[in-house]
Design an enzyme around this catalytic site. Structure first.
Site, PDB file in Angstrom:
ATOM      1  N   HIS A   1      45.904  45.246  28.887  1.00  0.00           N
ATOM      2  CA  HIS A   1      45.113  44.706  29.998  1.00  0.00           C
ATOM      3  C   HIS A   1      45.199  45.714  31.141  1.00  0.00           C
ATOM      4  O   HIS A   1      46.226  45.832  31.799  1.00  0.00           O
ATOM      5  CB  HIS A   1      45.659  43.341  30.427  1.00  0.00           C
TER       6      HIS A   1
ATOM      7  N   LYS B   1      41.732  43.920  24.398  1.00  0.00           N
ATOM      8  CA  LYS B   1      42.977  44.201  25.123  1.00  0.00           C
ATOM      9  C   LYS B   1      44.161  44.414  24.178  1.00  0.00           C
ATOM     10  O   LYS B   1      45.174  44.979  24.573  1.00  0.00           O
ATOM     11  CB  LYS B   1      43.263  43.084  26.128  1.00  0.00           C
TER      12      LYS B   1
ATOM     13  N   HIS C   1      37.227  38.382  28.193  1.00  0.00           N
ATOM     14  CA  HIS C   1      38.303  38.849  29.076  1.00  0.00           C
ATOM     15  C   HIS C   1      39.594  38.839  28.256  1.00  0.00           C
ATOM     16  O   HIS C   1      40.318  39.816  28.234  1.00  0.00           O
ATOM     17  CB  HIS C   1      38.392  37.965  30.316  1.00  0.00           C
TER      18      HIS C   1
ATOM     19  N   PHE D   1      42.813  37.028  39.075  1.00  0.00           N
ATOM     20  CA  PHE D   1      43.663  36.278  40.001  1.00  0.00           C
ATOM     21  C   PHE D   1      42.845  35.807  41.198  1.00  0.00           C
ATOM     22  O   PHE D   1      41.997  36.538  41.706  1.00  0.00           O
ATOM     23  CB  PHE D   1      44.713  37.236  40.545  1.00  0.00           C
TER      24      PHE D   1
ATOM     25  N   GLU E   1      38.839  30.339  28.786  1.00  0.00           N
ATOM     26  CA  GLU E   1      37.673  31.169  28.459  1.00  0.00           C
ATOM     27  C   GLU E   1      37.030  30.696  27.152  1.00  0.00           C
ATOM     28  O   GLU E   1      35.796  30.651  27.043  1.00  0.00           O
ATOM     29  CB  GLU E   1      38.082  32.644  28.343  1.00  0.00           C
TER      30      GLU E   1
ATOM     31  N   CYS F   1      41.559  41.450  38.541  1.00  0.00           N
ATOM     32  CA  CYS F   1      41.076  41.906  37.230  1.00  0.00           C
ATOM     33  C   CYS F   1      39.565  41.833  37.063  1.00  0.00           C
ATOM     34  O   CYS F   1      39.051  42.187  36.007  1.00  0.00           O
ATOM     35  CB  CYS F   1      41.789  41.133  36.136  1.00  0.00           C
TER      36      CYS F   1
END
Lengths: 265, 395
Positions: B326, B321, B292, B382, B303, B162
């Site tokens: 996402h 998102k 994010h 990831f 985050e 991502c």
């Protein structure tokens, strides 16, 4: 041109069929040792935590092994290094198993299989194993993946003025994907590149794009290896380094552009 | 770093084709998410699907690239005059002086999934029309976009989950700084497929509803698809006030876990601090943070801690998102485009779907219209791969 794309080579590592390390590979490329063909032997590095070591897939074992060979050879602390991982594909068996599961009546994928499916699995495990928190680029350019990784690593060295560990690796797929992507075995190469020569530099590299044809290898078996595994498109450069022959080597890159690498000592 | 101009940008998401429907939805706080009826997927979750992707037809000369991902790429390239802007740049610099740096996590894996259903019952072979290089290989979208645009410079696909299409800005900026190229097509394309839908479901990371980033009751992601592109060049001699610049990039690795972030947001913090240093700015210079904000309990918590540690509670922030889903490997590109729109038009986009935000941040539940000079966009993936971008207005 503000910063030429060039770097010093501090160390090299190779792992491939019948090529367990760089000294053996260099001897084969010099012609002082015969190439005894044997399938590539992959082991999971001890640095990985036990659970990850058990579950490590082929490309992870391959990338981590050559990466560690290169940092050990250079006597460098891996935890501080920026890295470039480049590969034409992820782990073939893992991908096959996911696609087979998704084509079946029970589509539940195992969580481990899914997180091993990302193209940056090797980079993730490397960072976990070595404690490296520096940036990691994770690239793919099909058969030109080695060239793409070399360009990225040289740009990091030239622009960011930092050492960079380039790790290029490709492994074979199982059937039926193998029929569409017939990579015969695993091959990995790593190079520690740096802006300064260090104590025992192997030589210096610079690179630019060209439309000239890529170099081939006179030995037909080595030429087969070069053509069959994308990471082995590096072998003409490795041969020049092994033979300590300065000069210009054109490597395969994209359909319409090759890479001219200047090797000097 | 030396700033670069983002001279053209476009994004195609579940909110529509190109930047106008995206901007309108963000201004209205509207979401493009809907319950998942994609292909034969039987999961209770919501998705951000781009309409009409399967109706898109690639040029005959590029038919080997036919797959959902490249059809979506083509739709994206044709919006907002993007392809024409690239052709104009190729006239100025030469087609070999423009690089292509794209992010994807899926490539055309959906085609492989479908081909596995059509394996020969006797031999197990894949069907003859399956084209590995054109659809399955991670590089397929890079080769396709480069060929579609007729460019001959360097090209590569970044596939770091991502963070992919944020990290392409870093690679492109380095190549331009090194003098190898004069301009770069950057961005990302990721498309819906069974691997990501079932995979994130197996990790218990998908929400049964529309995602609610940073909500106290958030319960997972809604997967989306998107194509986002930007043209990066050295800044023109005279810049309009609303010209958008890439001011800084910061990257890091978590060195922690494959599918969970460092709980204190160590890598996220390192990436944001590196971006500020790269831009020569301090936290006080940032007017908006596009988080994010995946909407999973652990990602948003990590985050949030990292953002609070650097910015305190005073910097307006949101995750978009809830509007777009996402979009995985395309998320960094989409959110860079959203940040550019916020800078150009002077607004702070609301977080669609979020009702009861975590305390401690100035988290946007409603869109605010006010000038924005500098925006930071986070993308974390990831394997603990992190990237933060800082974009700014010229004036």
């Amino acid at each position: 041109m503000t910063a030429p794309l060039s770097a010093w080579i501090h160390s090299i590592a190779v792992l491939g069929p019948g090529l367990p390390d760089w000294p053996t590979t260099a001897a084969v490329l010099r012609g002082t040792q015969s190439w005894t063909f044997a399938p590539t032997v992959l082991t999971a590095p001890d640095l990985l935590p036990p659970a990850e070591r058990r579950r490590a897939v082929k490309v992870v074992k391959l990338a981590l092994s050559v990466g560690l060979q290169a940092t050990t050879a250079a006597g460098t602390d891996a935890s501080a290094l920026a890295t470039v991982f480049t590969s034409s594909g992820g782990d073939g068996l893992n991908c096959h198993q996911i696609c087979e599961t998704l084509a079946s009546d029970d589509r539940q994928i195992s969580p481990t299989r899914f997180h091993n499916s990302v193209h940056n699995a090797a980079a993730g495990y490397w960072s976990i194993a070595t404690g490296a928190t520096a940036p990691s680029a994770v690239l793919c350019a099909y058969d030109g993946s080695f060239g793409a990784g070399l360009l990225e690593a040289l740009a990091q060295v030239a622009v960011d003025k930092v050492p960079c560990l380039l790790i290029a690796y490709d492994a074979d797929y199982p059937d039926p994907l193998r029929a569409t992507r017939p990579i015969p075995d695993a091959f990995g190469v790593a190079m520690l590149l740096a802006p300064t020569p260090g104590e025992h530099p192997i030589g210096r590299l610079s690179a630019a794009l060209t439309t000239d044809a890529a170099a081939t290898l006179p030995d037909s078996e080595l030429e087969s290896l070069r053509r069959a595994i994308p990471a082995a498109r590096s072998v003409p450069l490795l041969a020049a380094i092994a033979n300590d022959t300065p000069g210009r080597i054109v490597l395969d890159y994209l359909d319409h552009a090759q890479m001219a690498v200047e090797f000097s000592t | 770093m030396t700033p670069f101009q983002i001279s053209r940008y476009t994004a195609t998401t579940c909110l529509g084709r190109g930047i106008e429907p995206l901007r309108d939805a963000l201004l209205a706080g509207r979401s493009g998410l809907k319950p998942c009826h994609f292909e034969t997927v039987a999961l209770q979750t919501w998705i951000g699907e781009v309409e009409g992707v399967d109706d898109e037809v690639l040029p005959a000369r590029l038919s080997a690239f036919d797959c959902r991902n490249n059809r979506l790429a083509q739709i994206g390239l044709m919006q907002d005059g993007f392809a024409q802007a690239v052709q104009d740049a190729a006239q100025r610099y030469g087609k070999d002086r423009i690089g292509v740096f794209l992010g994807t996590s899926t490539a055309g894996i959906l085609e492989t999934e479908l081909a596995y259903r059509r394996r020969d019952p006797v031999t197990g072979a894949l069907p003859a029309d399956f084209h590995y290089a054109g659809s399955h290989n991670t590089y397929s979208v890079g080769a396709f976009v480069q060929a579609w645009l007729g460019l001959t410079g360097p090209a590569v696909v970044v596939s770091s989950a991502c963070s992919s299409s944020a990290k392409v800005f870093a690679s492109a900026a380095r190549m331009m700084a090194a003098g190898l190229i004069d301009a770069a097509v950057v961005g990302g394309v990721d498309s819906l497929c069974l691997t990501t839908l079932y995979g994130f479901n197996s990790l218990e990371l998908t929400s049964p509803d529309a995602c609610r980033p940073f909500d106290r009751n958030r319960d997972g992601i809604s997967i989306g698809e998107a194509a986002a592109f930007a043209l990066l060049e050295r800044p023109a001699a005279t810049l309009a006030d609303d010209a958008i610049l890439l001011l800084g990039v910061g990257e890091s690795s978590d060195a922690y876990h494959m599918s969970s972030p460092h709980p204190e947001g160590r890598g996220a913090r390192q990436a944001m601090e590196a971006a500020l240093a790269s831009a020569g700015l301090t936290a006080a210079d940032i007017d908006y943070i596009n988080l994010h904000g995946t909407s999973t309990p652990s990602n948003d918590a990590a985050e949030g801690k990292a953002v609070a540690a650097i910015f305190g509670a005073g910097t307006p922030c949101s995750s978009t998102k809830g509007a777009t889903g996402h979009t995985l490997g395309a998320a960094g590109g989409v959110e860079a485009v959203i940040s550019a729109l916020a800078l150009r038009d002077g607004f702070l986009p609301a977080s669609a779907g979020t009702r009861d935000p975590e305390p401690g941040l100035d988290y946007l539940l409603a869109t605010r219209q006010q000038p924005v000079r500098r925006a930071l966009s986070n993308s974390f993936g990831f394997g603990g791969t992190n990237c933060s971008l800082i974009l700014g207005r010229a004036g």
